[in-house]
Design an enzyme around this catalytic site. Sequence first.
Site, short mmCIF file in Angstrom:
data_model
loop_
_atom_site.label_atom_id
_atom_site.label_comp_id
_atom_site.label_asym_id
_atom_site.label_seq_id
_atom_site.Cartn_x
_atom_site.Cartn_y
_atom_site.Cartn_z
N LEU A 7 0.82 -1.20 0.00
CA LEU A 7 0.00 0.00 0.00
C LEU A 7 0.86 1.26 0.00
O LEU A 7 0.55 2.23 -0.69
CB LEU A 7 -0.95 0.01 1.21
CG LEU A 7 -1.88 1.22 1.30
CD1 LEU A 7 -2.72 1.37 0.04
CD2 LEU A 7 -2.77 1.13 2.53
N THR A 30 1.32 -7.99 9.79
CA THR A 30 0.22 -8.59 9.01
C THR A 30 0.31 -10.10 8.88
O THR A 30 -0.53 -10.71 8.22
CB THR A 30 0.17 -7.98 7.60
OG1 THR A 30 1.44 -8.18 6.96
CG2 THR A 30 -0.15 -6.50 7.64
N TYR A 32 -4.46 -11.21 15.38
CA TYR A 32 -4.27 -10.17 14.37
C TYR A 32 -5.43 -9.17 14.43
O TYR A 32 -5.21 -7.96 14.54
CB TYR A 32 -4.15 -10.77 12.97
CG TYR A 32 -4.12 -9.74 11.87
CD1 TYR A 32 -3.10 -8.79 11.81
CD2 TYR A 32 -5.13 -9.70 10.90
CE1 TYR A 32 -3.08 -7.82 10.81
CE2 TYR A 32 -5.11 -8.75 9.89
CZ TYR A 32 -4.08 -7.81 9.85
OH TYR A 32 -4.07 -6.85 8.86
#
Length: 283
Positions: A13, A64, A127
């Site tokens: 990103l 992540t 997460y």
Amino acid sequence: MKKIMVTGCNGQLGRAINKEMGQDSSLEFINTDVGELDITDVNKVLSFVQEVKPYAIINCAAHTNVNKCETDVDNAYKINAIGPRNLSIAAARTGAKLMHVSTDYVFDGNGSKPYIEFDPVDPVGMYGATKLAGETFVREFAKDWFIIRTAWLYGDGNNFVKTMLRLSEQNDTVRVVADQFGTPTSASELAKAIKALIFTDNYGIFHGTCEGSCSWAEFASEIFRLAGKSTKVDYITTEEFASPAPRPAYSVLENYMLKLTTDFRFADWHDALVEYMNQEKSI
């Protein structure tokens, strides 16, 4: 000239944001990754942001690795929760806007219709829990903030599309989970959404995914079809895949707030995937 500070600039990103907005001569990008700035250290963050004095901070940094978050809990909280808290405190102190990127994993995935921003959150794994803690800190400590939740992201970097294409080179059949549903989202499309929001005062929580939905197995099948691969997809269950971390079975997001408050619309996931794969061929 407006300074835009990007954390996690080397991720998919971060790279997409620089590509989407980097040609604008009225913007100056201050790109940081873990080597330039440790977002888990509040004093370093305060010092850095006070020196830069950005117009906006876009936080793309995150832990992540969903499976690793289950065992690497301290680091997951540091990066996914404390980091956003530190950036929020610094943003509030310097008058910067904060754009924080979150995830579909804040939902339990037990529903059967797309989640909107007003639905209750209930993560099933570490997460999602650590990312939700990050959202909570942003809401608590930042003044002018956006939270944009995305899902199944792919772009310039390691991702599901490239993994499937690599596996297709070595295998006639690839086993892929068919009972988890979400929306493949191009980092380029998400960068466009961030650009559409960041210069406005349209603050709050937004969902940001491509339109439509599919299973991981259907996603893989479409990748192979577009790439002209004869590789077959063996549709398997989550139980058969035996992942260390629990995952939401249905985490399709509806971009409800974007549709209520803006003219911006994401591309359909099929169309975004075609564009991405065509770009990859030309590189």
